[in-house]
Scaffold this motif. Sequence first.
Motif, PDB file in Angstrom:
ATOM      1  N   PHE A  45       0.824  -1.207   0.000  1.00 46.26           N
ATOM      2  CA  PHE A  45       0.000   0.000   0.000  1.00 46.26           C
ATOM      3  C   PHE A  45       0.859   1.257   0.000  1.00 46.26           C
ATOM      4  O   PHE A  45       0.532   2.236  -0.657  1.00 46.26           O
ATOM      5  CB  PHE A  45      -0.962  -0.005   1.185  1.00 46.26           C
ATOM      6  CG  PHE A  45      -2.083  -1.012   1.067  1.00 46.26           C
ATOM      7  CD1 PHE A  45      -2.461  -1.533  -0.153  1.00 46.26           C
ATOM      8  CD2 PHE A  45      -2.758  -1.439   2.186  1.00 46.26           C
ATOM      9  CE1 PHE A  45      -3.498  -2.450  -0.265  1.00 46.26           C
ATOM     10  CE2 PHE A  45      -3.800  -2.346   2.101  1.00 46.26           C
ATOM     11  CZ  PHE A  45      -4.171  -2.854   0.870  1.00 46.26           C
ATOM     12  N   ASN A  46       1.965   1.224   0.721  1.00 38.12           N
ATOM     13  CA  ASN A  46       2.884   2.367   0.725  1.00 38.12           C
ATOM     14  C   ASN A  46       3.526   2.599  -0.638  1.00 38.12           C
ATOM     15  O   ASN A  46       3.901   3.722  -0.963  1.00 38.12           O
ATOM     16  CB  ASN A  46       3.968   2.188   1.784  1.00 38.12           C
ATOM     17  CG  ASN A  46       3.446   2.327   3.189  1.00 38.12           C
ATOM     18  OD1 ASN A  46       2.425   2.965   3.417  1.00 38.12           O
ATOM     19  ND2 ASN A  46       4.128   1.722   4.148  1.00 38.12           N
ATOM     20  N   ARG A  47       3.638   1.544  -1.431  1.00 37.71           N
ATOM     21  CA  ARG A  47       4.213   1.659  -2.782  1.00 37.71           C
ATOM     22  C   ARG A  47       3.162   2.024  -3.826  1.00 37.71           C
ATOM     23  O   ARG A  47       3.475   2.173  -5.001  1.00 37.71           O
ATOM     24  CB  ARG A  47       4.888   0.348  -3.185  1.00 37.71           C
ATOM     25  CG  ARG A  47       6.097   0.063  -2.313  1.00 37.71           C
ATOM     26  CD  ARG A  47       7.308  -0.509  -2.965  1.00 37.71           C
ATOM     27  NE  ARG A  47       7.560  -0.165  -4.331  1.00 37.71           N
ATOM     28  CZ  ARG A  47       7.865  -1.054  -5.275  1.00 37.71           C
ATOM     29  NH1 ARG A  47       7.945  -2.333  -4.983  1.00 37.71           N
ATOM     30  NH2 ARG A  47       8.110  -0.673  -6.488  1.00 37.71           N
ATOM     31  N   GLY A  48       1.880   2.167  -3.405  1.00 35.50           N
ATOM     32  CA  GLY A  48       0.846   2.643  -4.323  1.00 35.50           C
ATOM     33  C   GLY A  48      -0.191   1.633  -4.757  1.00 35.50           C
ATOM     34  O   GLY A  48      -1.085   1.964  -5.543  1.00 35.50           O
ATOM     35  N   ILE A  49      -0.093   0.399  -4.309  1.00 38.44           N
ATOM     36  CA  ILE A  49      -1.086  -0.618  -4.670  1.00 38.44           C
ATOM     37  C   ILE A  49      -2.462  -0.182  -4.187  1.00 38.44           C
ATOM     38  O   ILE A  49      -2.607   0.302  -3.068  1.00 38.44           O
ATOM     39  CB  ILE A  49      -0.709  -1.989  -4.055  1.00 38.44           C
ATOM     40  CG1 ILE A  49       0.481  -2.594  -4.792  1.00 38.44           C
ATOM     41  CG2 ILE A  49      -1.877  -2.961  -4.050  1.00 38.44           C
ATOM     42  CD1 ILE A  49       0.205  -3.052  -6.194  1.00 38.44           C
ATOM     43  N   GLU A  50      -3.481  -0.335  -5.027  1.00 37.83           N
ATOM     44  CA  GLU A  50      -4.850   0.029  -4.659  1.00 37.83           C
ATOM     45  C   GLU A  50      -5.574  -1.117  -3.961  1.00 37.83           C
ATOM     46  O   GLU A  50      -6.293  -0.899  -2.993  1.00 37.83           O
ATOM     47  CB  GLU A  50      -5.649   0.434  -5.893  1.00 37.83           C
ATOM     48  CG  GLU A  50      -5.215   1.750  -6.480  1.00 37.83           C
ATOM     49  CD  GLU A  50      -6.043   2.139  -7.688  1.00 37.83           C
ATOM     50  OE1 GLU A  50      -6.895   1.352  -8.142  1.00 37.83           O
ATOM     51  OE2 GLU A  50      -5.829   3.254  -8.182  1.00 37.83           O
ATOM     52  N   LYS A  51      -5.408  -2.348  -4.488  1.00 36.00           N
ATOM     53  CA  LYS A  51      -6.172  -3.470  -3.960  1.00 36.00           C
ATOM     54  C   LYS A  51      -5.384  -4.761  -4.105  1.00 36.00           C
ATOM     55  O   LYS A  51      -4.693  -4.969  -5.099  1.00 36.00           O
ATOM     56  CB  LYS A  51      -7.485  -3.602  -4.732  1.00 36.00           C
ATOM     57  CG  LYS A  51      -8.422  -4.655  -4.195  1.00 36.00           C
ATOM     58  CD  LYS A  51      -9.612  -4.930  -5.100  1.00 36.00           C
ATOM     59  CE  LYS A  51     -10.444  -3.729  -5.369  1.00 36.00           C
ATOM     60  NZ  LYS A  51     -11.651  -4.040  -6.154  1.00 36.00           N
ATOM     61  N   ILE A  52      -5.516  -5.640  -3.093  1.00 32.22           N
ATOM     62  CA  ILE A  52      -4.932  -6.980  -3.141  1.00 32.22           C
ATOM     63  C   ILE A  52      -6.068  -7.964  -2.925  1.00 32.22           C
ATOM     64  O   ILE A  52      -6.793  -7.871  -1.928  1.00 32.22           O
ATOM     65  CB  ILE A  52      -3.849  -7.166  -2.061  1.00 32.22           C
ATOM     66  CG1 ILE A  52      -2.718  -6.155  -2.261  1.00 32.22           C
ATOM     67  CG2 ILE A  52      -3.309  -8.599  -2.089  1.00 32.22           C
ATOM     68  CD1 ILE A  52      -1.705  -6.128  -1.130  1.00 32.22           C
ATOM     69  N   THR A  53      -6.251  -8.879  -3.872  1.00 33.08           N
ATOM     70  CA  THR A  53      -7.299  -9.890  -3.755  1.00 33.08           C
ATOM     71  C   THR A  53      -6.680 -11.282  -3.767  1.00 33.08           C
ATOM     72  O   THR A  53      -5.575 -11.480  -4.284  1.00 33.08           O
ATOM     73  CB  THR A  53      -8.317  -9.781  -4.912  1.00 33.08           C
ATOM     74  OG1 THR A  53      -7.621  -9.928  -6.160  1.00 33.08           O
ATOM     75  CG2 THR A  53      -9.052  -8.457  -4.887  1.00 33.08           C
ATOM     76  N   PHE A  54      -7.417 -12.216  -3.195  1.00 36.24           N
ATOM     77  CA  PHE A  54      -6.982 -13.614  -3.152  1.00 36.24           C
ATOM     78  C   PHE A  54      -8.072 -14.490  -3.752  1.00 36.24           C
ATOM     79  O   PHE A  54      -9.255 -14.133  -3.735  1.00 36.24           O
ATOM     80  CB  PHE A  54      -6.678 -14.042  -1.716  1.00 36.24           C
ATOM     81  CG  PHE A  54      -5.421 -13.421  -1.171  1.00 36.24           C
ATOM     82  CD1 PHE A  54      -4.216 -14.100  -1.219  1.00 36.24           C
ATOM     83  CD2 PHE A  54      -5.435 -12.146  -0.636  1.00 36.24           C
ATOM     84  CE1 PHE A  54      -3.059 -13.524  -0.743  1.00 36.24           C
ATOM     85  CE2 PHE A  54      -4.281 -11.557  -0.145  1.00 36.24           C
ATOM     86  CZ  PHE A  54      -3.092 -12.248  -0.206  1.00 36.24           C
ATOM     87  N   THR A  55      -7.680 -15.645  -4.263  1.00 40.48           N
ATOM     88  CA  THR A  55      -8.596 -16.569  -4.897  1.00 40.48           C
ATOM     89  C   THR A  55      -9.741 -16.977  -3.980  1.00 40.48           C
ATOM     90  O   THR A  55     -10.851 -17.198  -4.433  1.00 40.48           O
ATOM     91  CB  THR A  55      -7.829 -17.814  -5.395  1.00 40.48           C
ATOM     92  OG1 THR A  55      -6.848 -17.383  -6.331  1.00 40.48           O
ATOM     93  CG2 THR A  55      -8.733 -18.805  -6.067  1.00 40.48           C
ATOM     94  N   ASP A  56      -9.471 -17.034  -2.675  1.00 44.29           N
ATOM     95  CA  ASP A  56     -10.527 -17.456  -1.744  1.00 44.29           C
ATOM     96  C   ASP A  56     -11.524 -16.327  -1.424  1.00 44.29           C
ATOM     97  O   ASP A  56     -12.399 -16.490  -0.578  1.00 44.29           O
ATOM     98  CB  ASP A  56      -9.923 -18.005  -0.452  1.00 44.29           C
ATOM     99  CG  ASP A  56      -9.124 -16.986   0.331  1.00 44.29           C
ATOM    100  OD1 ASP A  56      -9.051 -15.811  -0.082  1.00 44.29           O
ATOM    101  OD2 ASP A  56      -8.563 -17.366   1.376  1.00 44.29           O
ATOM    102  N   GLY A  57     -11.395 -15.172  -2.094  1.00 39.65           N
ATOM    103  CA  GLY A  57     -12.343 -14.092  -1.925  1.00 39.65           C
ATOM    104  C   GLY A  57     -11.913 -12.994  -0.978  1.00 39.65           C
ATOM    105  O   GLY A  57     -12.578 -11.957  -0.869  1.00 39.65           O
ATOM    106  N   ARG A  58     -10.811 -13.170  -0.284  1.00 40.76           N
ATOM    107  CA  ARG A  58     -10.336 -12.111   0.620  1.00 40.76           C
ATOM    108  C   ARG A  58      -9.847 -10.931  -0.193  1.00 40.76           C
ATOM    109  O   ARG A  58      -9.283 -11.091  -1.266  1.00 40.76           O
ATOM    110  CB  ARG A  58      -9.211 -12.619   1.508  1.00 40.76           C
ATOM    111  CG  ARG A  58      -9.667 -13.669   2.454  1.00 40.76           C
ATOM    112  CD  ARG A  58      -8.539 -14.147   3.285  1.00 40.76           C
ATOM    113  NE  ARG A  58      -8.843 -15.466   3.773  1.00 40.76           N
ATOM    114  CZ  ARG A  58      -8.433 -15.932   4.930  1.00 40.76           C
ATOM    115  NH1 ARG A  58      -7.672 -15.184   5.686  1.00 40.76           N
ATOM    116  NH2 ARG A  58      -8.753 -17.140   5.297  1.00 40.76           N
ATOM    117  N   GLU A  59     -10.088  -9.762   0.346  1.00 42.76           N
ATOM    118  CA  GLU A  59      -9.731  -8.534  -0.363  1.00 42.76           C
ATOM    119  C   GLU A  59      -9.213  -7.503   0.639  1.00 42.76           C
ATOM    120  O   GLU A  59      -9.802  -7.296   1.686  1.00 42.76           O
ATOM    121  CB  GLU A  59     -10.992  -8.021  -1.059  1.00 42.76           C
ATOM    122  CG  GLU A  59     -10.785  -6.823  -1.917  1.00 42.76           C
ATOM    123  CD  GLU A  59     -12.063  -6.468  -2.660  1.00 42.76           C
ATOM    124  OE1 GLU A  59     -12.729  -5.513  -2.227  1.00 42.76           O
ATOM    125  OE2 GLU A  59     -12.383  -7.154  -3.654  1.00 42.76           O
TER     126      GLU A  59
END
Length: 70
Positions: free
Chosen positions: A52-66
């Motif tokens: 997030f500090n590097r600018g990523i907006e969203k991280i999602t996982f195959t199991d539905g976690r976001e």
Amino acid sequence: MKIEKTFVAHSMDSFIDLIDSFAFDLKSKNIHCSFEIFENEYWLSKLINKAFNRGIEKITFTDGREFVNC
């Protein structure tokens, strides 16, 4: 989530490499991880914060976690 804004990590190692490497411009991008995680792992929380500090907006996982950068 637009596919052209998304990096896909197929393993925990590639997820770590993606965030730690300065070869990728992560500003306004997303990461989708095609593996499962254990949510209570301390190092994972630190890695997500680093992304997030590097600018990523969203991280999602195959199991539905976001995880969303606010």
